[in-house]
Design a protein around this motif. Structure first.
Motif, PDB file in Angstrom:
ATOM      1  N   TYR A  18       0.869  -1.180   0.000  1.00  0.00           N
ATOM      2  CA  TYR A  18       0.000   0.000   0.000  1.00  0.00           C
ATOM      3  C   TYR A  18       0.902   1.225   0.000  1.00  0.00           C
ATOM      4  O   TYR A  18       1.506   1.552   1.020  1.00  0.00           O
ATOM      5  CB  TYR A  18      -0.936   0.003   1.205  1.00  0.00           C
ATOM      6  CG  TYR A  18      -1.796   1.248   1.296  1.00  0.00           C
ATOM      7  CD1 TYR A  18      -2.795   1.489   0.353  1.00  0.00           C
ATOM      8  CD2 TYR A  18      -1.598   2.190   2.295  1.00  0.00           C
ATOM      9  CE1 TYR A  18      -3.567   2.641   0.411  1.00  0.00           C
ATOM     10  CE2 TYR A  18      -2.373   3.330   2.366  1.00  0.00           C
ATOM     11  CZ  TYR A  18      -3.356   3.563   1.423  1.00  0.00           C
ATOM     12  OH  TYR A  18      -4.124   4.704   1.483  1.00  0.00           O
ATOM     13  N   ASN A  19       1.051   1.849  -1.153  1.00  0.00           N
ATOM     14  CA  ASN A  19       1.977   2.966  -1.338  1.00  0.00           C
ATOM     15  C   ASN A  19       3.357   2.650  -0.760  1.00  0.00           C
ATOM     16  O   ASN A  19       3.878   3.376   0.103  1.00  0.00           O
ATOM     17  CB  ASN A  19       1.408   4.234  -0.697  1.00  0.00           C
ATOM     18  CG  ASN A  19       0.155   4.724  -1.401  1.00  0.00           C
ATOM     19  OD1 ASN A  19       0.022   4.593  -2.620  1.00  0.00           O
ATOM     20  ND2 ASN A  19      -0.774   5.277  -0.646  1.00  0.00           N
ATOM     21  N   SER A  45      -2.713   1.306  -4.204  1.00  0.00           N
ATOM     22  CA  SER A  45      -1.696   2.352  -4.104  1.00  0.00           C
ATOM     23  C   SER A  45      -1.994   3.453  -5.108  1.00  0.00           C
ATOM     24  O   SER A  45      -2.763   3.266  -6.058  1.00  0.00           O
ATOM     25  CB  SER A  45      -0.307   1.767  -4.380  1.00  0.00           C
ATOM     26  OG  SER A  45       0.059   0.833  -3.378  1.00  0.00           O
ATOM     27  N   ASN A  46      -1.336   4.605  -4.921  1.00  0.00           N
ATOM     28  CA  ASN A  46      -1.581   5.689  -5.873  1.00  0.00           C
ATOM     29  C   ASN A  46      -1.028   5.330  -7.250  1.00  0.00           C
ATOM     30  O   ASN A  46      -0.204   4.418  -7.388  1.00  0.00           O
ATOM     31  CB  ASN A  46      -1.033   7.026  -5.362  1.00  0.00           C
ATOM     32  CG  ASN A  46       0.491   7.066  -5.320  1.00  0.00           C
ATOM     33  OD1 ASN A  46       1.178   6.730  -6.275  1.00  0.00           O
ATOM     34  ND2 ASN A  46       1.039   7.500  -4.183  1.00  0.00           N
ATOM     35  N   VAL A  47      -1.467   6.039  -8.262  1.00  0.00           N
ATOM     36  CA  VAL A  47      -1.208   5.672  -9.655  1.00  0.00           C
ATOM     37  C   VAL A  47       0.282   5.590  -9.959  1.00  0.00           C
ATOM     38  O   VAL A  47       0.761   4.649 -10.618  1.00  0.00           O
ATOM     39  CB  VAL A  47      -1.898   6.671 -10.611  1.00  0.00           C
ATOM     40  CG1 VAL A  47      -1.500   6.390 -12.051  1.00  0.00           C
ATOM     41  CG2 VAL A  47      -3.414   6.603 -10.451  1.00  0.00           C
ATOM     42  N   GLU A  48       1.051   6.561  -9.482  1.00  0.00           N
ATOM     43  CA  GLU A  48       2.482   6.606  -9.785  1.00  0.00           C
ATOM     44  C   GLU A  48       3.217   5.426  -9.168  1.00  0.00           C
ATOM     45  O   GLU A  48       4.022   4.758  -9.828  1.00  0.00           O
ATOM     46  CB  GLU A  48       3.075   7.919  -9.279  1.00  0.00           C
ATOM     47  CG  GLU A  48       4.552   8.076  -9.607  1.00  0.00           C
ATOM     48  CD  GLU A  48       5.114   9.405  -9.131  1.00  0.00           C
ATOM     49  OE1 GLU A  48       6.345   9.597  -9.233  1.00  0.00           O
ATOM     50  OE2 GLU A  48       4.329  10.250  -8.648  1.00  0.00           O
ATOM     51  N   ASP A  70      -9.711  -1.221  -3.946  1.00  0.00           N
ATOM     52  CA  ASP A  70      -9.662  -0.346  -2.774  1.00  0.00           C
ATOM     53  C   ASP A  70      -8.822  -1.028  -1.705  1.00  0.00           C
ATOM     54  O   ASP A  70      -8.393  -2.170  -1.855  1.00  0.00           O
ATOM     55  CB  ASP A  70     -11.064  -0.033  -2.254  1.00  0.00           C
ATOM     56  CG  ASP A  70     -11.885  -1.288  -1.971  1.00  0.00           C
ATOM     57  OD1 ASP A  70     -11.322  -2.416  -2.059  1.00  0.00           O
ATOM     58  OD2 ASP A  70     -13.073  -1.170  -1.662  1.00  0.00           O
ATOM     59  N   ASN A  71      -8.540  -0.294  -0.629  1.00  0.00           N
ATOM     60  CA  ASN A  71      -7.715  -0.838   0.444  1.00  0.00           C
ATOM     61  C   ASN A  71      -8.551  -1.783   1.294  1.00  0.00           C
ATOM     62  O   ASN A  71      -9.374  -1.350   2.101  1.00  0.00           O
ATOM     63  CB  ASN A  71      -7.157   0.306   1.300  1.00  0.00           C
ATOM     64  CG  ASN A  71      -6.153  -0.202   2.332  1.00  0.00           C
ATOM     65  OD1 ASN A  71      -5.967  -1.406   2.500  1.00  0.00           O
ATOM     66  ND2 ASN A  71      -5.508   0.713   3.011  1.00  0.00           N
TER      67      ASN A  71
END
Length: 310
Positions: A18-19, A45-48, A70-71
């Motif tokens: 997660y990120n 996680s975020n897109v990047e 989703d988380n």
């Protein structure tokens, strides 16, 4: 559990992200056996970061990425990864559970598999084995949990100790177990989301008659919480500093476990004292003390409202 394949070609690893810090994750990946099936389950996680994770895993053989929309929490994501291994055509009999910020030191995974095989051969019915965790910030060891009828304590064996030691619970990251044990235990509790997922799992295995073992010479660098605070109490120890949201889960889940019948009474007593100590430490030294105390209070209320979870 009459037969246990312990070759690394029979190993699957499951890492939840997660990120994540991709540099740390890449170091983890470099230590995973080349022949192991490496399953990564990402919790939105975020897109990047997710793009970087995809690129990293494409370059590694036997690496699979499962993406959650989703988380869903640590427990549900780990369970999804293990179920993927069970449902696939991979010939795996062992699974190693990992957090995104754990880095096995060289030879440690091989040491865990070897010790698990030894314990099985000795007829000790091991449910799982786990490594010593070395705090990534301070370099101090977190120790192994042990208990008697009246005392919950930590043992700090030397890393040159070649014999496994019996323990009362194992940290989730670094836990190695037969897949047959995972199935028999019923999998992880999704309702816990993150904190005490491993504690609940350990106690359920003990309740089913399995034993748990720490392997001192197997060492994983690990980050517990946001960072580790080193302090002296009859030896150097590490206090994990957590976010308010993590404290909400910690307090809620602790109460849930207190109401579960298979959880040892000695742990329940120790857990209450540790919650009280956590309140005092955060009130005294954490610059986010207001939000910390509010999150802890919320966790206590949720824990009392729905006793035992589920």
């Amino acid at each position: 559990m009459s037969r246990l394949e312990v070759g690394l070609s029979h190993l699957a690893t499951v890492t939840v992200t997660y990120n994540p810090d991709l540099a740390v994750l890449e170091r983890q990946l470099s230590q995973l056996p080349a022949d192991a099936v490496k399953v990564f389950v990402d919790n939105a996680s975020n897109v990047e970061i997710l793009s970087g994770l995809r690129t990293m895993l494409l370059e590694n053989p036997n690496a699979i990425l499962l993406e959650n929309a989703d988380n869903q929490g640590l427990s549900a994501a780990l369970d999804r990864g293990v179920r993927y291994v069970l449902d696939s055509a991979w010939d795996c009999s062992l699974v190693l559970l990992l957090d995104q910020d754990s880095e096995p030191e060289t030879g440690s995974i091989q040491c865990l598999t070897r010790m698990l095989a030894t314990l099985v051969s000795a007829g000790l019915m091991p449910g799982a084995v786990g490594p010593q965790l070395r705090d990534a910030d301070s370099g101090s060891f977190h120790g192994f949990h042990q208990m008697t009828n009246w005392r919950w304590s930590r043992a700090y064996p030397s890393v040159v100790e070649s014999q496994p030691i019996p323990v009362a619970s194992l940290n989730g990251s670094g836990t190695l177990m037969p897949l047959a044990v995972y199935l028999h235990g019923g999998g992880l509790d999704h309702t816990l989301f993150i904190d005490h997922v491993d504690t609940d799992w350990s106690f359920r295995l003990l309740d089913k008659g399995y034993s748990l073992w720490g392997v001192p010479e197997a060492v994983f660098r690990h980050r517990m919480g946001e960072r580790g605070l080193r302090y002296w109490l009859a030896g150097w120890r590490v206090w994990p500093q957590r976010s308010p949201q993590r404290h909400r889960y910690l307090f809620r889940n602790t109460l849930w476990l207190i109401f579960r019948p298979y959880v040892p009474r000695v742990w329940k007593t120790w857990a209450v004292m540790k919650l009280a100590l956590t309140v005092l430490i955060c009130a005294a030294i954490d610059h986010r003390r207001v939000s910390q105390l509010r999150a802890m209070w919320q966790g206590l209320r949720e824990g009392l409202r729905r006793r035992g979870g589920g």
